[in-house]
Design an enzyme around this catalytic site. Sequence first.
Site, PDB file in Angstrom:
ATOM      1  N   CYS A  93      58.823 -82.445  30.191  1.00  0.00           N
ATOM      2  CA  CYS A  93      57.532 -82.568  29.522  1.00  0.00           C
ATOM      3  C   CYS A  93      57.549 -83.685  28.469  1.00  0.00           C
ATOM      4  O   CYS A  93      57.452 -84.855  28.818  1.00  0.00           O
ATOM      5  CB  CYS A  93      57.116 -81.220  28.943  1.00  0.00           C
ATOM      6  SG  CYS A  93      55.317 -81.104  28.816  1.00  0.00           S
TER       7      CYS A  93
ATOM      8  N   GLU B   9      62.206 -75.243  33.844  1.00  0.00           N
ATOM      9  CA  GLU B   9      63.089 -74.201  33.274  1.00  0.00           C
ATOM     10  C   GLU B   9      62.492 -72.813  33.393  1.00  0.00           C
ATOM     11  O   GLU B   9      63.217 -71.820  33.458  1.00  0.00           O
ATOM     12  CB  GLU B   9      63.439 -74.524  31.816  1.00  0.00           C
ATOM     13  CG  GLU B   9      62.294 -74.463  30.801  1.00  0.00           C
ATOM     14  CD  GLU B   9      61.529 -75.775  30.629  1.00  0.00           C
ATOM     15  OE1 GLU B   9      61.564 -76.601  31.566  1.00  0.00           O
ATOM     16  OE2 GLU B   9      60.897 -75.973  29.574  1.00  0.00           O
TER      17      GLU B   9
ATOM     18  N   HIS C 299      57.477 -77.856  33.337  1.00  0.00           N
ATOM     19  CA  HIS C 299      58.616 -77.121  32.759  1.00  0.00           C
ATOM     20  C   HIS C 299      59.367 -76.357  33.850  1.00  0.00           C
ATOM     21  O   HIS C 299      59.162 -75.148  34.021  1.00  0.00           O
ATOM     22  CB  HIS C 299      58.112 -76.128  31.711  1.00  0.00           C
ATOM     23  CG  HIS C 299      57.607 -76.786  30.468  1.00  0.00           C
ATOM     24  ND1 HIS C 299      58.436 -77.166  29.439  1.00  0.00           N
ATOM     25  CD2 HIS C 299      56.359 -77.153  30.106  1.00  0.00           C
ATOM     26  CE1 HIS C 299      57.722 -77.729  28.478  1.00  0.00           C
ATOM     27  NE2 HIS C 299      56.453 -77.737  28.856  1.00  0.00           N
TER      28      HIS C 299
HETATM   29  N1  GLN Z   1      53.351 -82.856  23.117  1.00  0.00           N
HETATM   30  C1  GLN Z   1      53.220 -83.205  24.499  1.00  0.00           C
HETATM   31  C2  GLN Z   1      51.839 -82.879  25.050  1.00  0.00           C
HETATM   32  O1  GLN Z   1      51.136 -82.082  24.481  1.00  0.00           O
HETATM   33  C3  GLN Z   1      54.303 -82.530  25.330  1.00  0.00           C
HETATM   34  C4  GLN Z   1      54.191 -81.050  25.342  1.00  0.00           C
HETATM   35  C5  GLN Z   1      55.449 -80.351  25.806  1.00  0.00           C
HETATM   36  O2  GLN Z   1      56.524 -80.912  25.777  1.00  0.00           O
HETATM   37  N2  GLN Z   1      55.321 -79.111  26.223  1.00  0.00           N
HETATM   38  O3  GLN Z   1      51.450 -83.380  26.051  1.00  0.00           O
END
Ligand code: GLN
Length: 544
Positions: free
Chosen positions: A388, A518, A516
């Site tokens: 992400c 994970e 994600h």
């Molecule tokens: N801050 C970034 C966004 O909002 C990544 C979010 C995250 O890593 N879950 O897109």
Amino acid sequence: MTIKSKFIFVTGGVCSSLGKGIASASLGMLLKSSGLKIFVMKMDPYLNVDPGTMNPAQHGEVFVSDDGAETDLDLGHYERMLNQPITKISSVSSGQIYNEVTKKERKGDFLGETIQIIPHITNEIKIKILAAAEKSNADVVIVEIGGTVGDIEGESFLEAIRQLRDELPADFTLSVHLSLLIYLESSDELKTKPTQHSVALLRKYGVRPDIILARTDREIPENALNKISKFCGVPKKAVIPAPTVKNIYEIPLNFQTGKIVELIGEKLGFNNLKPDLNQWNNLVETVKSVQNPESQIKIAIVGKYFDKGADVYISVVEALKHAAWNFKRNPVIDFINSENFEAGFNICNLLKYAGVVVPGGFGKRGTEGIIDAISFCRKNAIPYLGLCFGMQLAAVEFARNAAGLNEAHTTEINPETKYPVIDLMLSQKQVNKKGGTMRLGKYACCLNEKSISRSCYGKDTIEERHRHRYEFNNQYREALEKFGLVIAGVSPDKKLVEIVELAKDEHPFFVGVQFHPEFLSRPLNPHPLFKGFIKAALERKNKK
Ligand code: GLN
């Protein structure tokens, strides 16, 4: 509504952080492996609607479900232990309950009535529990009550389960209380009094525990077990030691040493339950067999929010373990605060790791340090997995240092950047509320045939869970591809970039994913991308 499900209510005593979530998940896993259909839910007493807007350093990881609920990290334990997905209805908070009740009041559903904790709030709690039972059609619904018995916010939940226990037939509900035994060095004794007090308090609320899980770092002597049994009004065989363990996946096996499945079966009217724990035993054996220096593989997680240790990235840590165990290795994970790099900590320290992960994150603090770390991995062939934020900053790093777009950035950190390689989509620009408004939950992604990701997953289309607001800016796709960035995965309509990579002949493993992965890794079913990452990390380790 006719309810066929039986209920297990799990409460905690003496203090928080005893592992109620893992205990609930372990009970679920044991009952599921005995052939029962299980549903697990958590009731959190805090007044937030969900943990989505809480600081991870305070609350730990936010776990995301397929259907886009932002939930407590304990729900991750449920999924991993039970190997089954949770849904929105698994996650309830006081905030949600109060919201529902006041919405109903405004609609006029309670016209004429004075709205009170009992019966309105407690009824709403019961509605949520019974609705989950009806919808899941489970044989057993396990309800974990967050917090510690005695917390003011938790009282309405205890009252609701008291009522349910009185309303349902006796063999429909069971109360499990996880409590702490305290060791006193001066008298070399395990003290049971705090547990006795906690059970007395629980009984004051009208809930008498059927099973006590006695959490302790030491072996519990017979006389302490007898004492708990006598003073807490629970048969001796229902006082089950819950020793502290290094590997949480041993916990269900420890509970079963105390024949907990048989106890539950007896109380809830399920005959001859016999858990099949073969695979689980093998897993625990594997983990034991790799506890030696030769089997170690060193992985760095570079990020922020380290104030609360591993809890912030618990699913990432678990996913790394699952994948490493798959290769009969023991992952040794170091958390590196990216602010250290900004403060002059030597980045060459990363060379001692077999691989580097940059997990999710929000906001400015530490981002330049993360970008430096990604740059170092890219230039030094260190296997890299960006999750992400870790993908977004990999795109920023590549734009700046490989494609010459100086000062490229994500508009989350620098809204004025000349090269906004990561930016908000129009739909997100229109959002003016923070809670529950990110791109959340399961979305499909089509993989590029020749990509590393495609070879890891072994299929063309995947579905992964998301939690972010910002996206790869399509205006920079071509410009970055020209310099060698591989767009390895896109949404089915091709509008959203989901995965960026470096070509296999450029770098052994450099993969950044907008989602994600994970959240989908399981101890008995490690995630393909984490397996690919660990495999590359092992190859690097063997070369060194
Ligand atoms: N801050 C970034 C966004 O909002 C990544 C979010 C995250 O890593 N879950 O897109």
